[in-house]
Design a protein around this motif. Sequence first.
Motif, mmCIF file in Angstrom:
data_model
loop_
_atom_site.group_PDB
_atom_site.id
_atom_site.type_symbol
_atom_site.label_atom_id
_atom_site.label_comp_id
_atom_site.label_asym_id
_atom_site.label_seq_id
_atom_site.Cartn_x
_atom_site.Cartn_y
_atom_site.Cartn_z
ATOM 1 N N ASP A 37 0.837 -1.200 0.000
ATOM 2 C CA ASP A 37 0.000 0.000 0.000
ATOM 3 C C ASP A 37 0.876 1.256 0.000
ATOM 4 O O ASP A 37 1.902 1.295 0.658
ATOM 5 C CB ASP A 37 -0.909 0.016 1.227
ATOM 6 C CG ASP A 37 -1.831 1.212 1.212
ATOM 7 O OD1 ASP A 37 -2.718 1.248 0.342
ATOM 8 O OD2 ASP A 37 -1.637 2.123 2.027
ATOM 9 N N ARG A 58 -10.126 1.080 -0.191
ATOM 10 C CA ARG A 58 -10.954 -0.115 -0.393
ATOM 11 C C ARG A 58 -11.398 -0.671 0.943
ATOM 12 O O ARG A 58 -10.585 -0.878 1.854
ATOM 13 C CB ARG A 58 -10.178 -1.201 -1.129
ATOM 14 C CG ARG A 58 -9.881 -0.904 -2.577
ATOM 15 C CD ARG A 58 -8.764 0.044 -2.665
ATOM 16 N NE ARG A 58 -8.215 0.206 -4.012
ATOM 17 C CZ ARG A 58 -7.262 1.066 -4.293
ATOM 18 N NH1 ARG A 58 -6.789 1.873 -3.358
ATOM 19 N NH2 ARG A 58 -6.789 1.141 -5.502
ATOM 20 N N GLU A 73 -8.206 -2.346 2.860
ATOM 21 C CA GLU A 73 -7.581 -1.268 3.632
ATOM 22 C C GLU A 73 -8.412 -0.869 4.852
ATOM 23 O O GLU A 73 -7.903 -0.844 5.972
ATOM 24 C CB GLU A 73 -7.350 -0.057 2.709
ATOM 25 C CG GLU A 73 -6.268 -0.331 1.670
ATOM 26 C CD GLU A 73 -6.338 0.561 0.432
ATOM 27 O OE1 GLU A 73 -7.436 1.047 0.098
ATOM 28 O OE2 GLU A 73 -5.298 0.754 -0.223
HETATM 29 MG MG MG Z 1 -3.727 0.186 -1.138
#
Ligand code: MG
Length: 335
Positions: free
Chosen positions: A120, A276, A280
């Motif tokens: 991420d 998301r 996440e």
């Molecule tokens: Mg991400």
Amino acid sequence: MHQKNKTLGEFIIENQSAFKYTSGELSRLINSIRLAAKVVNHEVNKAGLVDIIGDAGDQNIQGENQQKLDVYANLKFIQTLTNRNIVCGIASEEEDSFISINSQDENHQNKYIVLIDPLDGSTNIDVNVSVGTIFSIYRRVTPIGTPVTIEDFLQQGNQQVAAGYVIYGTSTMLVYTTGCGVNGFTLNPAIGSFYLSHPNMEFPADGKIYSVNEGNYIHFPLGIKNYIKYCQMEEDDRPYTSRYIGSLVSDFHRNMIKGGIYMYPKSSKMGNGKLRLLYECNPMAFLAEQANGKASDGFTRIMDIQPTELHERVPFICGSRNMVEKAEEFMRKYS
Ligand code: MG
Ligand code: AHM
């Protein structure tokens, strides 16, 4: 043994019995994540040295360019979880669809599924800013021994068995919860072991940091605009400090230690924000609640939202309890 001399491996074994559905399977699963994290960490740390950074040329399902390390991290986590034959299904932010493991094998007894954002904040890699891996673990809801279905992945966040992140920062840490608080482990790169460095992590109830991409201010809902103005007002312990790395794991990690709020609201450009729900928001929400913090979309508890698709996005407000509640108050007042 002093708490802090404990390795992650020792901690997992010790805490296995405290876990109500213990069979050793979850411990093995967290162990594989630990292993993949070390491999990815090694590669992330090399990024500045070798010509590995840059786009891999592919786009993920959201139409964004993938960085090479995204591809690498995605592969490593999937390989590790698949090879060790520990889970029955994996969904990744970088994959269009979920992966069913051993779906042909009727003797396949694994009961856990994993959802993962392998790297991420990866646009930060080429400028040497911390990135992270986020993971979320559920028990499957379809019968053991059958191929997993979408139903196994579209569970509410309140069904999570475990969640956590790896932060590839000035030092590399693995922070996770199995629903009994949050513990942080720091990697000693010389030895290759994670040590318990942050037992029982908690968000302070109040904080003085707000983290939001203010470049999008003009597109934010009125409630968020007014909350930002509130943060900047000279009153009581305000103005707060603004800190935004643009790497969710790093912003969250700092706010948990120092006290603060992270916001990725919806905007007139992105109707549901950017982050998301499954990869996440839910794992971070589980960690936040386990650390005495809070996570909301402005109105609803993140973990109570019923997901309808794998890659859906939701507005995300997360951090110190009183700060999140104040932001929610503004959302209600100006909606
Ligand atoms: Mg991400
Ligand atoms: P990614 O999954 O494509 O890396 O995007 C998620 C990241 C978060 O880590 C970060 O908080 C956010 O995107 C930053 O977005 P923006 O640049 O729009 O502020």
